[in-house]
Design a protein around this motif. Structure first.
Motif, PDB file in Angstrom:
ATOM      1  N   ALA A 162       0.831  -1.199   0.000  1.00 26.06           N
ATOM      2  CA  ALA A 162       0.000   0.000   0.000  1.00 26.06           C
ATOM      3  C   ALA A 162       0.870   1.255   0.000  1.00 26.06           C
ATOM      4  CB  ALA A 162      -0.931   0.001   1.213  1.00 26.06           C
ATOM      5  N   GLN A 163       2.001   1.227   0.687  1.00 27.33           N
ATOM      6  CA  GLN A 163       2.869   2.395   0.733  1.00 27.33           C
ATOM      7  C   GLN A 163       3.992   2.337  -0.287  1.00 27.33           C
ATOM      8  OE1 GLN A 163       0.970   4.731   2.018  1.00 27.33           O
ATOM      9  NE2 GLN A 163       2.804   5.592   2.891  1.00 27.33           N
ATOM     10  N   GLU A 164       4.172   1.202  -0.935  1.00 22.39           N
ATOM     11  CA  GLU A 164       5.251   1.072  -1.907  1.00 22.39           C
ATOM     12  C   GLU A 164       5.092   2.062  -3.054  1.00 22.39           C
ATOM     13  OE1 GLU A 164       7.196  -2.250  -4.868  1.00 22.39           O
ATOM     14  OE2 GLU A 164       6.044  -2.925  -3.143  1.00 22.39           O
ATOM     15  N   ALA A 165       3.870   2.238  -3.551  1.00 19.05           N
ATOM     16  CA  ALA A 165       3.629   3.173  -4.656  1.00 19.05           C
ATOM     17  C   ALA A 165       4.020   4.589  -4.238  1.00 19.05           C
ATOM     18  CB  ALA A 165       2.166   3.123  -5.080  1.00 19.05           C
ATOM     19  N   HIS A 204     -12.096   8.281   7.412  1.00 26.06           N
ATOM     20  CA  HIS A 204     -11.097   7.241   7.277  1.00 26.06           C
ATOM     21  C   HIS A 204      -9.742   7.812   6.893  1.00 26.06           C
ATOM     22  CE1 HIS A 204     -14.929   5.081   6.708  1.00 26.06           C
ATOM     23  NE2 HIS A 204     -14.312   4.187   7.457  1.00 26.06           N
ATOM     24  N   HIS A 205      -8.716   7.037   7.149  1.00 26.26           N
ATOM     25  CA  HIS A 205      -7.362   7.372   6.743  1.00 26.26           C
ATOM     26  C   HIS A 205      -7.222   6.994   5.267  1.00 26.26           C
ATOM     27  CE1 HIS A 205      -3.121   8.097   7.417  1.00 26.26           C
ATOM     28  NE2 HIS A 205      -2.843   6.967   6.795  1.00 26.26           N
ATOM     29  N   PHE A 206      -6.626   7.860   4.471  1.00 20.68           N
ATOM     30  CA  PHE A 206      -6.431   7.611   3.048  1.00 20.68           C
ATOM     31  C   PHE A 206      -4.954   7.437   2.750  1.00 20.68           C
ATOM     32  CE2 PHE A 206     -10.678   9.122   2.928  1.00 20.68           C
ATOM     33  CZ  PHE A 206     -11.242   8.617   1.773  1.00 20.68           C
ATOM     34  N   LEU A 207      -4.681   6.619   1.749  1.00 17.14           N
ATOM     35  CA  LEU A 207      -3.320   6.410   1.284  1.00 17.14           C
ATOM     36  C   LEU A 207      -3.266   6.603  -0.226  1.00 17.14           C
ATOM     37  CD1 LEU A 207      -2.260   3.183   3.236  1.00 17.14           C
ATOM     38  CD2 LEU A 207      -1.497   5.518   3.658  1.00 17.14           C
ATOM     39  N   PHE A 208      -2.095   6.977  -0.706  1.00 17.23           N
ATOM     40  CA  PHE A 208      -1.842   7.097  -2.139  1.00 17.23           C
ATOM     41  C   PHE A 208      -2.007   5.719  -2.773  1.00 17.23           C
ATOM     42  CE2 PHE A 208       1.234   6.750  -5.639  1.00 17.23           C
ATOM     43  CZ  PHE A 208       0.808   7.792  -6.449  1.00 17.23           C
ATOM     44  N   GLY A 236      -6.603  10.380  11.068  1.00 16.96           N
ATOM     45  CA  GLY A 236      -5.682  10.784  12.125  1.00 16.96           C
ATOM     46  C   GLY A 236      -4.679   9.714  12.495  1.00 16.96           C
ATOM     47  N   THR A 237      -4.760   8.554  11.871  1.00 17.09           N
ATOM     48  CA  THR A 237      -3.800   7.488  12.143  1.00 17.09           C
ATOM     49  C   THR A 237      -2.403   7.976  11.785  1.00 17.09           C
ATOM     50  OG1 THR A 237      -5.444   5.771  11.709  1.00 17.09           O
ATOM     51  CG2 THR A 237      -3.128   5.120  11.549  1.00 17.09           C
ATOM     52  N   VAL A 238      -1.465   7.829  12.715  1.00 15.79           N
ATOM     53  CA  VAL A 238      -0.105   8.304  12.494  1.00 15.79           C
ATOM     54  C   VAL A 238       0.732   7.251  11.774  1.00 15.79           C
ATOM     55  CG1 VAL A 238       1.998   9.126  13.618  1.00 15.79           C
ATOM     56  CG2 VAL A 238      -0.231   9.805  14.500  1.00 15.79           C
ATOM     57  N   ASP A 239       0.689   6.025  12.242  1.00 15.14           N
ATOM     58  CA  ASP A 239       1.453   4.938  11.628  1.00 15.14           C
ATOM     59  C   ASP A 239       0.518   4.137  10.736  1.00 15.14           C
ATOM     60  OD1 ASP A 239       3.206   2.960  10.903  1.00 15.14           O
ATOM     61  OD2 ASP A 239       3.272   2.011  12.880  1.00 15.14           O
ATOM     62  N   SER A 240       0.647   4.340   9.434  1.00 15.77           N
ATOM     63  CA  SER A 240      -0.286   3.696   8.500  1.00 15.77           C
ATOM     64  C   SER A 240       0.227   2.369   7.961  1.00 15.77           C
ATOM     65  CB  SER A 240      -0.600   4.645   7.349  1.00 15.77           C
ATOM     66  OG  SER A 240       0.580   4.983   6.667  1.00 15.77           O
TER      67      SER A 240
END
Length: 162
Positions: free
Chosen positions: A20-23, A50-54, A86-90
């Motif tokens: 999920a964070q690799e991109a 919700h927390h969103f990711l790239f 607001g999640t800090v460590d995703s």
């Protein structure tokens, strides 16, 4: 046997989370700053829970008129996760598949790799199903005007990577 399945599921979940964070991690620094700007604006909206990711890049381009100045255009998707806003460590946040993607376009001027405040950075994010052709055209026109107002060539005429 159940323990084996649980172990495999846990390893698979960790693998998926790291992807999920690799991109995002593979983006050049100047583009990460634009994604961060969009996430900051999105998280400031009271309706977001919700927390969103790239998720991925659709289009990216930049124009470098010289003197360590760049004009950046980045069109990308953000995706909701199962984590709360607001999640800090995703790192443990898994993508949700029951929410629409957020379609974002950002453009901004950088000097020395840092986003300049003038002209004001442009951030436009909307749920993908609500995005219209007029909005898409408006985004491109706004970003092109930003470059022209500073005497730079148009952002979207430059060669970029996809």
């Amino acid at each position: 046997m159940a323990a084996l399945w649980l172990l495999l599921f846990g390893v698979g979940a960790l693998f998926f989370c790291s992807n999920a964070q690799e991109a995002y991690n593979n983006l050049p620094e100047t583009y990460k700053k634009g994604v961060d700007l969009a996430l900051e604006k999105l998280n400031s909206h009271p309706g977001i829970q919700h927390h969103f990711l790239f998720l991925r890049t659709i289009t990216m381009s930049n124009t470098e008129p010289g003197f360590d100045v760049s004009y950046i255009y980045h069109h990308f998707y953000l995706k909701a996760t199962k984590c709360q806003k607001g999640t800090v460590d995703s790192t443990a946040c898994q993508f949700r598949n029951d929410r629409p993607l957020i379609d974002c376009a950002v453009c901004y001027k950088t000097f020395g790799g840092e986003i300049e405040q003038e002209p004001k950075p442009y951030v436009h994010c909307i749920h993908k199903p609500a995005l219209t052709e007029e909005m898409t055209v408006g985004r491109v026109e706004h970003c092109n005007r930003m470059g022209y107002s500073s005497g730079a060539p148009t952002l979207l005429s430059s060669k970029g990577t996809k």
